[in-house]
Structures are given as structure tokens and as C-alpha cells.
Design a protein around this motif. Structure first.
Motif, PDB file in Angstrom:
ATOM      1  N   ILE A 133       0.900  -1.085   0.030  1.00  0.00           N
ATOM      2  CA  ILE A 133       0.059  -0.119   0.233  1.00  0.00           C
ATOM      3  C   ILE A 133       1.018   1.183  -0.074  1.00  0.00           C
ATOM      4  CG2 ILE A 133      -0.388  -0.085   2.480  1.00  0.00           C
ATOM      5  CD1 ILE A 133      -2.817   1.037  -0.298  1.00  0.00           C
ATOM      6  N   ASP A 134       1.694   1.092   0.720  1.00  0.00           N
ATOM      7  CA  ASP A 134       2.948   2.392   0.699  1.00  0.00           C
ATOM      8  C   ASP A 134       3.391   2.575  -0.906  1.00  0.00           C
ATOM      9  OD1 ASP A 134       2.451   2.945   3.489  1.00  0.00           O
ATOM     10  OD2 ASP A 134       4.494   2.086   3.967  1.00  0.00           O
ATOM     11  N   VAL A 135       3.787   1.531  -1.373  1.00  0.00           N
ATOM     12  CA  VAL A 135       4.246   1.575  -2.947  1.00  0.00           C
ATOM     13  C   VAL A 135       2.998   2.229  -3.639  1.00  0.00           C
ATOM     14  CG1 VAL A 135       5.051   0.567  -4.840  1.00  0.00           C
ATOM     15  CG2 VAL A 135       6.179   0.121  -2.615  1.00  0.00           C
ATOM     16  N   ALA A 136       2.064   1.500  -3.488  1.00  0.00           N
ATOM     17  CA  ALA A 136       0.780   2.139  -4.337  1.00  0.00           C
ATOM     18  C   ALA A 136       0.487   3.656  -4.150  1.00  0.00           C
ATOM     19  CB  ALA A 136      -0.663   1.278  -3.767  1.00  0.00           C
ATOM     20  N   PHE A 137       0.508   4.061  -2.877  1.00  0.00           N
ATOM     21  CA  PHE A 137       0.359   5.767  -2.731  1.00  0.00           C
ATOM     22  C   PHE A 137       1.600   6.245  -3.505  1.00  0.00           C
ATOM     23  CE2 PHE A 137      -2.648   4.844   0.861  1.00  0.00           C
ATOM     24  CZ  PHE A 137      -3.635   5.646   0.479  1.00  0.00           C
ATOM     25  N   GLN A 138       2.688   5.822  -3.301  1.00  0.00           N
ATOM     26  CA  GLN A 138       4.010   6.578  -3.929  1.00  0.00           C
ATOM     27  C   GLN A 138       3.878   6.749  -5.256  1.00  0.00           C
ATOM     28  OE1 GLN A 138       7.186   4.386  -2.209  1.00  0.00           O
ATOM     29  NE2 GLN A 138       6.711   4.941  -0.174  1.00  0.00           N
ATOM     30  N   ASN A 139       3.324   5.527  -5.961  1.00  0.00           N
ATOM     31  CA  ASN A 139       3.275   5.633  -7.147  1.00  0.00           C
ATOM     32  C   ASN A 139       1.797   5.956  -7.943  1.00  0.00           C
ATOM     33  OD1 ASN A 139       5.945   4.542  -7.443  1.00  0.00           O
ATOM     34  ND2 ASN A 139       5.341   2.168  -7.600  1.00  0.00           N
ATOM     35  N   GLY A 140       1.120   6.585  -7.068  1.00  0.00           N
ATOM     36  CA  GLY A 140      -0.159   7.143  -7.738  1.00  0.00           C
ATOM     37  C   GLY A 140      -1.184   5.943  -8.206  1.00  0.00           C
ATOM     38  N   TYR A 141      -0.929   4.563  -7.389  1.00  0.00           N
ATOM     39  CA  TYR A 141      -2.015   3.483  -7.962  1.00  0.00           C
ATOM     40  C   TYR A 141      -3.356   3.586  -7.275  1.00  0.00           C
ATOM     41  CZ  TYR A 141       2.244   1.199  -9.231  1.00  0.00           C
ATOM     42  OH  TYR A 141       3.404   0.709  -9.689  1.00  0.00           O
ATOM     43  N   VAL A 142      -3.227   4.449  -5.929  1.00  0.00           N
ATOM     44  CA  VAL A 142      -4.586   4.839  -5.176  1.00  0.00           C
ATOM     45  C   VAL A 142      -5.285   5.985  -5.853  1.00  0.00           C
ATOM     46  CG1 VAL A 142      -5.360   4.934  -2.840  1.00  0.00           C
ATOM     47  CG2 VAL A 142      -3.309   3.672  -3.234  1.00  0.00           C
ATOM     48  N   LYS A 143      -6.351   5.827  -6.380  1.00  0.00           N
ATOM     49  CA  LYS A 143      -7.144   7.111  -6.713  1.00  0.00           C
ATOM     50  C   LYS A 143      -8.458   6.913  -6.430  1.00  0.00           C
ATOM     51  CE  LYS A 143      -4.329   7.638 -11.148  1.00  0.00           C
ATOM     52  NZ  LYS A 143      -3.673   6.510 -11.174  1.00  0.00           N
ATOM     53  N   ALA A 144      -9.191   8.349  -6.262  1.00  0.00           N
ATOM     54  CA  ALA A 144     -10.486   8.137  -5.929  1.00  0.00           C
ATOM     55  C   ALA A 144     -11.480   7.663  -6.952  1.00  0.00           C
ATOM     56  CB  ALA A 144     -11.133   9.675  -5.688  1.00  0.00           C
ATOM     57  N   ASN A 145     -12.111   6.725  -6.583  1.00  0.00           N
ATOM     58  CA  ASN A 145     -13.108   6.113  -7.528  1.00  0.00           C
ATOM     59  C   ASN A 145     -14.673   6.025  -7.058  1.00  0.00           C
ATOM     60  OD1 ASN A 145     -14.034   4.506  -9.815  1.00  0.00           O
ATOM     61  ND2 ASN A 145     -13.567   2.352  -8.550  1.00  0.00           N
ATOM     62  N   PRO A 146     -15.386   7.155  -7.377  1.00  0.00           N
ATOM     63  CA  PRO A 146     -16.592   7.393  -6.973  1.00  0.00           C
ATOM     64  C   PRO A 146     -17.739   6.339  -7.946  1.00  0.00           C
ATOM     65  CG  PRO A 146     -15.909   9.237  -8.376  1.00  0.00           C
ATOM     66  CD  PRO A 146     -14.695   8.365  -7.859  1.00  0.00           C
ATOM     67  N   PRO A 147     -18.703   6.246  -7.204  1.00  0.00           N
ATOM     68  CA  PRO A 147     -19.511   5.074  -8.006  1.00  0.00           C
ATOM     69  C   PRO A 147     -20.225   5.921  -9.159  1.00  0.00           C
ATOM     70  CG  PRO A 147     -20.542   6.127  -5.674  1.00  0.00           C
ATOM     71  CD  PRO A 147     -19.490   6.313  -6.024  1.00  0.00           C
ATOM     72  N   ALA A 148     -20.269   4.986 -10.217  1.00  0.00           N
ATOM     73  CA  ALA A 148     -20.875   5.432 -11.435  1.00  0.00           C
ATOM     74  C   ALA A 148     -22.342   6.020 -11.525  1.00  0.00           C
ATOM     75  CB  ALA A 148     -20.870   4.487 -12.472  1.00  0.00           C
ATOM     76  N   LYS A 149     -23.073   5.148 -10.574  1.00  0.00           N
ATOM     77  CA  LYS A 149     -24.447   5.624 -10.321  1.00  0.00           C
ATOM     78  C   LYS A 149     -24.980   5.757  -8.697  1.00  0.00           C
ATOM     79  CE  LYS A 149     -27.574   3.439 -12.894  1.00  0.00           C
ATOM     80  NZ  LYS A 149     -28.294   2.333 -13.593  1.00  0.00           N
ATOM     81  N   ARG A 150     -25.860   6.392  -8.630  1.00  0.00           N
ATOM     82  CA  ARG A 150     -26.277   6.657  -7.178  1.00  0.00           C
ATOM     83  C   ARG A 150     -27.955   6.194  -7.248  1.00  0.00           C
ATOM     84  NH1 ARG A 150     -22.572   7.696  -3.258  1.00  0.00           N
ATOM     85  NH2 ARG A 150     -21.153   9.033  -4.112  1.00  0.00           N
ATOM     86  N   THR A 151     -28.076   5.372  -5.934  1.00  0.00           N
ATOM     87  CA  THR A 151     -29.338   4.924  -5.672  1.00  0.00           C
ATOM     88  C   THR A 151     -30.463   5.863  -5.255  1.00  0.00           C
ATOM     89  OG1 THR A 151     -28.734   4.169  -3.412  1.00  0.00           O
ATOM     90  CG2 THR A 151     -28.209   2.496  -5.204  1.00  0.00           C
ATOM     91  N   GLY A 152     -30.072   6.854  -4.582  1.00  0.00           N
ATOM     92  CA  GLY A 152     -31.057   7.715  -4.199  1.00  0.00           C
ATOM     93  C   GLY A 152     -31.379   7.652  -2.749  1.00  0.00           C
TER      94      GLY A 152
END
Length: 491
Positions: A133-152
Motif C-alpha cells: 500500500i505504501d508503494v501504491a500511494f507513492q506511485n499513484g495507484y490509489v485514486k478516488a473512484n466514485p460510484p458511476a450511479k447513485r441509488t438515491g
């Protein structure tokens, strides 16, 4: 499996801790990672077992064995060995939403269940996870991924500890609109204020919270539901409510003068005030319970007791002793504690290690219980009486601590810290929502649908099950979110 003979060829190697006398000068994280090329070699030690007990997450003799999140450990160990950190992160992210937390503070029941550990040192699963996970943050693998649709649908999560964050994260991924209510001034709950900075830097928590906020989760701080926030308003305003408030009712000592004498504090209050002052002003505001120049007694062992020891030493206490009512654990597994059970063996944690570096001995006094506390003429704590105990059956056949005559002792003390665990969830939260308690004073709900007696109100984590591990809270938070999602879609 990249290296079938890796566990035979390579020794276990972990990152180093900063020297105790050096790290006592600050509150920075003290454990460092191995260089990546060495961490890759540690991935090669995984045996790729036919039955990977490391990811089982089952109970043996009432203790968890293996990862409660069922992490795909052999898979990402192999990818670590192959230096494929991006793919290792993908596998880790499928089961664990917060590996940067567990990779730092989890006691690693996965390693206790590692097959390599049956006859030798276990694989460095925890450090492999943290490196991924530290390497993932350092290399930019961790990105915000909001849901494509909302249920309401809308969900209120009360509490932002590990269970609350996990529930909020999962529900948000399901497409529901989630609002997290946190009574403190910063989100994170136990992670923020229950674990000192030297074990878990608070920027690590805020980084994850920032990603969750970018994905659509709303955080409301200084919102103490049942006090300055109306529970009915929340019930009326959301389609579902998840109580993830933790088991934050601390266990007290029952001695005369406990509530009148100044200088006796719960560990959770001591640790929270220290961290808040550190974050607010680097202790410049003096708004914390100081151990500086005082004779300190810590009552209770475990991680919280260790945190009190480490924090008191950083304050510059005059002396310190730690009382444990249980006997000293054995140094190696006993015959009645076989693999893959959690090993009930002597553990020297960072706080004891630091004390030993300063004074050349372990601060712990085993088989010791407090019998009285004494104050000076101004009501300030002055000393504590103790007695040694033996664990045996009483006249009613019940096994318990029996005082040993002639073992009484008086200890000078100006500060006592109570680190004896927690008795359950706090009553005002339960009263605010009208939910029932179980026999252990936790919020009453099962582990199938997580429903309370109040319609559309659910409970999860330590609030439901009692004090447990961070990794268990994360697992339960995710499970409860699935149950809430099922309820919302049915509705």
C-alpha cells in the motif's frame, strides 16, 4: 508460486525500529520498511499452501486465527516476489479497503496462522502488506473512484472508527449517499485518538478520509449524537442508520476515593488529549494530561497499556510501573496452545522496549492488583497500595485472583492511568436511538443482518461485538454494509 523453495532458502527479515532512546525524543512513526528489493525476497518465503490458513479468519479457542478480511495473501505475496507492485495492490484492494491501517497496527493473526510458522519463522505478511500500500500511494495507484450511479438512498454512519469507515466506504461504493457523524474534531475514531502517532501517523488517516470524501462520503465532525446532535433528526432524515460508535465505556477500578482523588485517569482520555494537543499545537497549548516529572502507574497490559507507557516516557515521567493482574506469559507456545491458535506468549512491545533501554528492566509487575489509593491534603494522588494475587478456585469453585497475605506494598504515584479495556458501548448513544443492549452492554444485533430492535437502525464493529481488533472491525463494517445495502434495495 514464484519460488517453491523460498521458505527454505531465505530467512525472515523485517524492517528496523529506530533506537529507543532516539525515538523517545519525538512522536514520529518508529518502524521503517525494508528496501523493496529485500521485501521482494520476503514475498518468496510464502509457501503457497494447499490450505492457506493465513487468510482463514476463523476462531480457535475463542481467538481469531488468520485474517478476518480473508486477504488473498499467497497471491499478493507471489506478486511481491515478482516485483509486480501494481498487481499486488489490485489483489490487496479487493479485500482490504484500508491496508495502510492494518499494515501498521494489526497484531497479524495471519502470521500466527502461517504454515511456515509451524516449524520456523512465519512469512512477513504484515510488512508485505504495508509495503504494497505504501508503494501504491507513492506511485499513484490509489485514486478516488466514485460510484458511476447513485441509488438515491441515504445512510448515516455514527462513528468514524475502523468499522464506521469500512461501512461508509462499502455503502458509498454500492451507490448510496453516506454521511459519517463523528463526535471528535477529526475523523478516525479509535484510529485517530486511541492509537498514538508513533504507531499510526495521523496524516495516514486523513489521506484516506480525503479520498473517501472525494468519492462522495460526507464527514460531519464535532457531531456528538445524543448530545449536541438530535438522534430523531437523523432517524427522520436518512433511509438507514449504522451505529459504529465502538465499545468506548472504559473499565474502572473499584477502590475507595477513586472519584474524589485527582490524578487518576482513563487511558483513553490520556491518549486522546495527548494526540489532540500534539496535532493542534505540538503540545504548545498544554491541553493534555502530562506525566512530566511524575511517578506513573499504568494499570493494565495490552496495546493500550503499552501506549500509555510509551507516551509517559515521551513526556519525561520520573518513574513508571505497569501492573498486570495476570501472570507472566510463557516465552514459547505451551502444549495446550498449538499452531494455528494465536500464540499466548510473552510480548515485549515498543513501550516496554523503550523502558528497558532507559532502566534496564521490564516495567511490568505481574499478578498484582490495586487495593487502595491515597491523596495528600489537597486531594492530589500521592500513593497506591497493591497486593500480589494467585489464580485459584475460591470456596464457590470459581477461578479467580486470590490475595497473597504478606505481599502488600505501597507505591508512590502522582498519576495513575487505567488501561484495563472496555466494558461495552456507551449508554447515551443507545438511549438516544432507543436500541436494546445485550448481556454485555453492547448494542444488541446479530451478525447476519446487523439489525437492532429499532427499524432501519443497524449496529456494527465494537459497538455490537465488544472490544476487538482493528482488522475485525473493518471486516464487520464491510459485512454490515452489505446487509444494509440488501435492506435498502429490498425497501
Amino acid at each position: 508460486m514464484g519460488k517453491p523453495t523460498g521458505f527454505l532458502e531465505y530467512d525472515r527479515e523485517v524492517g528496523t525500529n529506530r533506537e529507543p532512546k532516539e525515538r523517545l525524543k519525538d512522536y514520529n512513526e518508529f518502524h521503517s520498511r525494508l528496501p523493496l528489493e529485500k521485501q521482494c525476497i520476503q514475498g518468496a518465503r510464502c509457501m503457497d499452501c494447499g490450505i492457506p490458513f493465513c487468510q482463514s479468519g476463523v476462531l480457535f479457542s475463542g481467538m481469531v486465527s488468520g485474517c478476518p478480511l480473508h486477504n488473498l495473501i499467497p497471491e499478493w505475496n507471489d506478486l511481491v516476489y515478482r516485483d509486480k507492485w501494481d498487481l499486488a495492490y489490485e489483489r490487496l484492494n479487493k479485500t482490504n479497503p484500508f491496508p495502510e491501517f492494518t499494515g501498521r497496527v494489526c497484531p497479524a493473526p495471519c502470521e500466527s496462522a502461517c504454515t511456515a510458522g509451524l516449524n520456523g519463522p512465519a512469512v512477513t505478511i504484515k510488512e508485505n502488506e504495508r509495503s504494497i500500500i505504501d508503494v501504491a500511494f507513492q506511485n499513484g495507484y490509489v485514486k478516488a473512484n466514485p460510484p458511476a450511479k447513485r441509488t438515491g438512498k441515504t445512510v448515516a454512519v455514527i462513528g468514524s472508527g475502523p468499522a464506521g469507515l469500512a461501512a461508509a466506504d462499502t455503502l458509498n461504493k454500492c451507490g448510496h449517499k453516506v454521511t459519517v457523524f463523528e463526535r471528535s474534531d477529526r475523523p478516525g475514531g479509535l484510529l485517530m485518538y486511541g492509537i498514538p502517532n508513533m504507531k499510526l501517523d495521523k496524516e495516514v488517516i486523513l489521506r484516506r478520509v480525503s479520498i473517501m470524501a472525494e468519492e462522495g462520503v460526507k464527514f460531519v465532525t464535532n457531531a456528538n449524537v445524543g448530545d449536541n446532535y438530535d438522534a430523531k433528526q437523523i432517524l427522520d432524515g436518512f433511509d438507514a442508520v449504522v451505529l459504529a460508535t465502538g465499545a468506548s465505556e472504559p473499565r474502572d477500578i473499584n477502590v475507595e476515593g477513586r472519584n474524589e482523588i485527582k490524578g487518576i485517569h482513563f487511558a483513553v482520555d490520556f491518549l486522546k488529549a495527548n494526540t489532540k494537543s500534539l496535532l493542534d499545537s505540538k503540545h504548545g497549548d498544554k491541553e493534555y494530561i502530562s506525566a512530566e516529572g511524575k511517578n506513573v502507574i499504568v494499570i493494565g497490559g495490552g496495546d493500550t497499556g503499552t501506549d500509555c507507557v510509551g507516551t509517559s516516557l515521551r513526556h519525561g515521567c520520573k518513574s513508571l510501573v505497569q501492573f498486570e493482574i495476570m501472570g507472566e506469559p510463557v516465552k514459547e507456545r505451551a502444549e495446550n496452545n498449538p499452531w494455528p491458535e494465536w500464540p499466548k506468549v510473552l510480548k515485549v512491545d515498543y513501550g516496554q522496549e523503550e523502558f528497558m533501554a532507559l532502566y534496564g528492566k521490564d516495567p511490568r509487575e505481574y499478578l498484582t492488583t490495586v487495593t487502595a489509593v491515597h491523596a495528600d491534603k489537597d486531594g492530589n494522588l500521592e500513593s497506591v497500595d497493591t497486593v500480589k494475587v494467585e489464580w485459584k478456585k475460591d470456596e464457590n469453585g470459581r477461578f479467580g485472583p486470590i490475595p497473597v497475605k504478606g505481599s502488600e506494598k505501597n507505591w508512590k504515584a502522582e498519576l495513575v492511568l487505567l488501561a484495563m479495556g472496555f466494558t461495552g458501548s456507551q449508554s447515551y448513544i443507545k438511549e438516544a436511538f432507543g436500541v436494546e443492549s445485550d448481556a454485555r452492554t453492547n448494542v444488541k444485533a446479530n451478525d447476519i443482518d446487523f439489525k437492532t430492535n429499532v427499524p432501519k437502525v443497524f449496529s456494527t464493529g465494537d459497538a455490537r461485538r465488544g472490544q476487538s481488533l482493528v482488522v475485525t472491525a473493518i471486516s464487520e463494517g464491510m459485512q454490515s454494509a452489505i446487509a444494509v445495502d440488501r435492506f435498502l434495495r429490498t425497501e
